[in-house]
Design a protein around this motif. Structure first.
Motif, PDB file in Angstrom:
ATOM      1  N   LEU A   1       4.843  -4.662 -13.298  1.00  0.00           N
ATOM      2  CA  LEU A   1       4.096  -3.600 -12.625  1.00  0.00           C
ATOM      3  C   LEU A   1       2.654  -3.538 -13.107  1.00  0.00           C
ATOM      4  N   LEU A   2       2.436  -3.693 -14.422  1.00  0.00           N
ATOM      5  CA  LEU A   2       1.083  -3.629 -14.967  1.00  0.00           C
ATOM      6  C   LEU A   2       0.216  -4.773 -14.454  1.00  0.00           C
ATOM      7  N   ALA A   3       0.839  -5.892 -14.110  1.00  0.00           N
ATOM      8  CA  ALA A   3       0.091  -7.052 -13.616  1.00  0.00           C
ATOM      9  C   ALA A   3      -0.046  -7.073 -12.101  1.00  0.00           C
ATOM     10  N   SER A   4       0.593  -6.136 -11.417  1.00  0.00           N
ATOM     11  CA  SER A   4       0.692  -6.199  -9.958  1.00  0.00           C
ATOM     12  C   SER A   4      -0.487  -5.605  -9.215  1.00  0.00           C
ATOM     13  N   GLY A   5      -1.287  -4.769  -9.892  1.00  0.00           N
ATOM     14  CA  GLY A   5      -2.331  -4.036  -9.210  1.00  0.00           C
ATOM     15  C   GLY A   5      -1.886  -2.673  -8.715  1.00  0.00           C
ATOM     16  N   ALA A   6      -0.630  -2.305  -8.948  1.00  0.00           N
ATOM     17  CA  ALA A   6      -0.141  -0.974  -8.568  1.00  0.00           C
ATOM     18  C   ALA A   6      -0.885   0.088  -9.357  1.00  0.00           C
ATOM     19  N   ASP A   7      -1.105   1.270  -8.716  1.00  0.00           N
ATOM     20  CA  ASP A   7      -1.778   2.332  -9.450  1.00  0.00           C
ATOM     21  C   ASP A   7      -0.776   3.053 -10.344  1.00  0.00           C
ATOM     22  N   ILE A   8      -1.294   3.935 -11.215  1.00  0.00           N
ATOM     23  CA  ILE A   8      -0.442   4.542 -12.231  1.00  0.00           C
ATOM     24  C   ILE A   8       0.614   5.450 -11.621  1.00  0.00           C
ATOM     25  N   GLY A  26      10.555   1.374  -3.028  1.00  0.00           N
ATOM     26  CA  GLY A  26       9.448   0.975  -2.171  1.00  0.00           C
ATOM     27  C   GLY A  26       8.303   0.363  -2.953  1.00  0.00           C
ATOM     28  N   VAL A  27       8.046   0.859  -4.161  1.00  0.00           N
ATOM     29  CA  VAL A  27       6.993   0.295  -5.007  1.00  0.00           C
ATOM     30  C   VAL A  27       7.339  -1.147  -5.377  1.00  0.00           C
ATOM     31  N   LEU A  28       8.583  -1.377  -5.781  1.00  0.00           N
ATOM     32  CA  LEU A  28       8.993  -2.744  -6.135  1.00  0.00           C
ATOM     33  C   LEU A  28       8.817  -3.682  -4.955  1.00  0.00           C
ATOM     34  N   ASP A  29       9.195  -3.220  -3.769  1.00  0.00           N
ATOM     35  CA  ASP A  29       9.096  -4.077  -2.580  1.00  0.00           C
ATOM     36  C   ASP A  29       7.638  -4.294  -2.172  1.00  0.00           C
ATOM     37  N   ARG A  30       6.833  -3.247  -2.268  1.00  0.00           N
ATOM     38  CA  ARG A  30       5.436  -3.321  -1.828  1.00  0.00           C
ATOM     39  C   ARG A  30       4.650  -4.341  -2.646  1.00  0.00           C
ATOM     40  N   TYR A  31       4.959  -4.439  -3.935  1.00  0.00           N
ATOM     41  CA  TYR A  31       4.214  -5.345  -4.806  1.00  0.00           C
ATOM     42  C   TYR A  31       4.988  -6.620  -5.150  1.00  0.00           C
ATOM     43  N   GLY A  32       6.100  -6.811  -4.487  1.00  0.00           N
ATOM     44  CA  GLY A  32       6.867  -8.044  -4.700  1.00  0.00           C
ATOM     45  C   GLY A  32       7.370  -8.194  -6.116  1.00  0.00           C
ATOM     46  N   ARG A  65      -3.863 -12.643 -11.530  1.00  0.00           N
ATOM     47  CA  ARG A  65      -3.547 -13.897 -10.844  1.00  0.00           C
ATOM     48  C   ARG A  65      -3.725 -15.100 -11.754  1.00  0.00           C
ATOM     49  N   GLY A  66      -4.392 -14.902 -12.898  1.00  0.00           N
ATOM     50  CA  GLY A  66      -4.637 -15.990 -13.826  1.00  0.00           C
ATOM     51  C   GLY A  66      -3.820 -15.857 -15.090  1.00  0.00           C
ATOM     52  N   ASP A  67      -4.128 -16.705 -16.061  1.00  0.00           N
ATOM     53  CA  ASP A  67      -3.367 -16.735 -17.318  1.00  0.00           C
ATOM     54  C   ASP A  67      -4.187 -16.255 -18.498  1.00  0.00           C
ATOM     55  N   GLY A  68      -5.336 -15.637 -18.235  1.00  0.00           N
ATOM     56  CA  GLY A  68      -6.217 -15.249 -19.316  1.00  0.00           C
ATOM     57  C   GLY A  68      -5.840 -13.920 -19.942  1.00  0.00           C
ATOM     58  N   GLU A  69      -6.768 -13.412 -20.752  1.00  0.00           N
ATOM     59  CA  GLU A  69      -6.552 -12.182 -21.504  1.00  0.00           C
ATOM     60  C   GLU A  69      -7.690 -11.209 -21.193  1.00  0.00           C
TER      61      GLU A  69
END
Length: 443
Positions: free
Chosen positions: A165-172, A232-238, A346-350
């Motif tokens: 979720l933290l990596a998905s772009g979902a809001d808090i 719905g949140v899980l589905d919306r952000y895959g 979308r990347g592997d950085g920090e």
């Protein structure tokens, strides 16, 4: 507060930007906030503009969690002294206390010691009676620091879905809707466990809009989100959630697990909520610091949200306009904002949202019309993303090769890029969490 400050304050603009974010962080520290919001006169306990009669209670407990919860507990002890009988808070930034037990947990991803601490908080809530006054210290970071996996959901499952979720772009709000429905404590369930005690919640808000049901996933607040909405949140952000997570949410949506308590639930009959600090607390202090240094301050908003790199472009555009035309503020000026931006990984950085904001801003400043502009962006808890940096300070000289900077953004590797250019801000744990704070200084 900022490590190696002198080395970072290489220009008057950078120095002013650092002074503004330092003032904002300090203003949100519990020792300052609690001293202003809470007082005792005989048996009269004042919290903001409301008074509670301590003579009505046999015991006073402090319960809660979050980045600032340990310091809130210490500040409450300083005000109430031996009127506090005990309690438990969970934090990643412990403070010395005499009566309240401070347990350590981890943030932003929950851990086993957080589970143990949350278990103790719930046990203390279960023991509270009708003549118990619970002072609930609820601060940003509590969602991760108070994990209490529900049903068959394991800690590993919570860690997996939190990471995704933290990596998905979902809001808090979306992230916390899921967290609430995977927890035995969040979404008002702590208030339900403490009933029929009187619960007075002291909130340090790190969310846009200061919705008590979103701060730390609302342990003591009525909840309007649902199991169906969490799915719905899980589905919306895959989100590829563990099987136990999806099964628990589906069982709840089908009525097999009780829904989180809503506004009409009797659990909240004796609950009051006070937002004692929020993003504007930090912004007002930063505004005053700018004015004291001879700059005209402009507070854009305490509610900035969206992708960090895109928000940065808009902020720099405002600085460019000020520099070129004197609108909407005439230089020398400081443009301030708060809120919570996000990063779609979308990347592997920090990195983290404030580091991406800073790097995107630095790119916009290259060869532009904003010479003499410096930008500082921090998370007020001192932890930006999952890094040990609070954020960064940049100006038009930070980026030498724009292609390299764009490549770092594409790989979500702002931390490495900014570290190589000695632009990272490190504060350690700050004792508070009032969301993000940004200062753009226009000379």
């Amino acid at each position: 507060m900022i490590e190696r400050r002198d080395a970072l304050a290489t220009t008057p603009a950078r120095d002013a930007a650092l002074a503004c974010v330092e003032a904002g962080i300090e203003a949100g520290h519990p020792r300052t906030v609690v001293r202003n919001a809470v007082s005792v006169d005989g048996d009269a306990l004042r919290v903001d503009d409301r008074t509670y009669d301590l003579g009505d209670y046999d015991e006073v407990l402090v319960l809660g969690g979050g980045n600032a919860a340990g310091h809130v507990a210490a500040a409450l002890e300083a005000v109430l002294g031996d009127r506090i009988d005990g309690g438990v808070v969970v934090t990643d930034d412990p403070a010395a206390t005499e009566r309240v037990t401070v347990r350590e947990g981890d943030h932003p991803v929950p851990s086993e010691r957080g589970v143990a601490g949350a278990r103790d908080v719930l046990a203390a809530a279960d023991d509270a009676g009708e003549r118990t006054l619970v002072l609930a210290a609820i601060t940003g970071g509590g969602s991760a620091l108070l994990p209490a996996p529900a049903g068959e959901v394991t800690l590993s499952d919570l860690q997996s879905v939190t990471d995704a979720l933290l990596a998905s772009g979902a809001d808090i709000g979306e992230i916390n809707a899921v967290r609430k429905h995977l927890s035995a404590l969040k979404g008002g369930r702590l208030a339900r466990r403490a009933a029929p005690a009187t619960v007075v919640s002291l909130l340090f808000s790190d969310v846009v809009g200061d919705d008590p049901s979103v701060v730390a996933s609302g342990p003591t607040a009525p909840d309007a989100s649902t199991f169906d909405g969490a799915l719905g949140v899980l589905d919306r952000y895959g989100i590829d959630a563990p099987a136990s997570v999806r099964e628990h949410l589906e069982r709840g949506a089908a009525g097999g697990v009780p829904e989180t308590p809503g506004p009409d639930d009797p659990a909240f009959d004796r609950v009051t909520t006070h937002v004692v600090a929020d993003a504007r607390t930090a912004l007002h202090a930063a505004r005053d610091a700018a004015r004291e240094r001879g700059y005209e301050p402009l507070v854009l908003s305490a509610r900035v949200r969206g992708e960090a790199r895109e928000a940065a472009k808009t902020h720099v555009a405002v600085a460019e306009e000020a520099r070129s035309t004197g609108d909407p503020v005439s230089p020398p000026a400081v443009i301030l904002s708060g809120g919570e931006t996000t990063v779609t990984v979308r990347g592997d950085g920090e990195g983290g949202p404030n580091q991406e904001f800073a790097l995107s801003a630095a790119l916009e400043l290259v060869g532009g019309s904003a010479d003499g502009v410096a930008v500082a962006a921090v998370d007020t808890d001192g932890i930006d993303g999952a890094t040990d940096a609070a954020g960064a300070v940049v100006d038009g000289g930070t980026v030498e090769d724009p292609d390299d900077a764009r490549a770092a953004l594409a790989d979500n590797d702002a931390c490495t890029y900014l570290d190589d250019r000695d632009a990272l801000l490190q504060t350690g744990a700050t004792g508070t969490n009032l969301n993000d704070l940004r200062a753009l200084v226009v000379e």
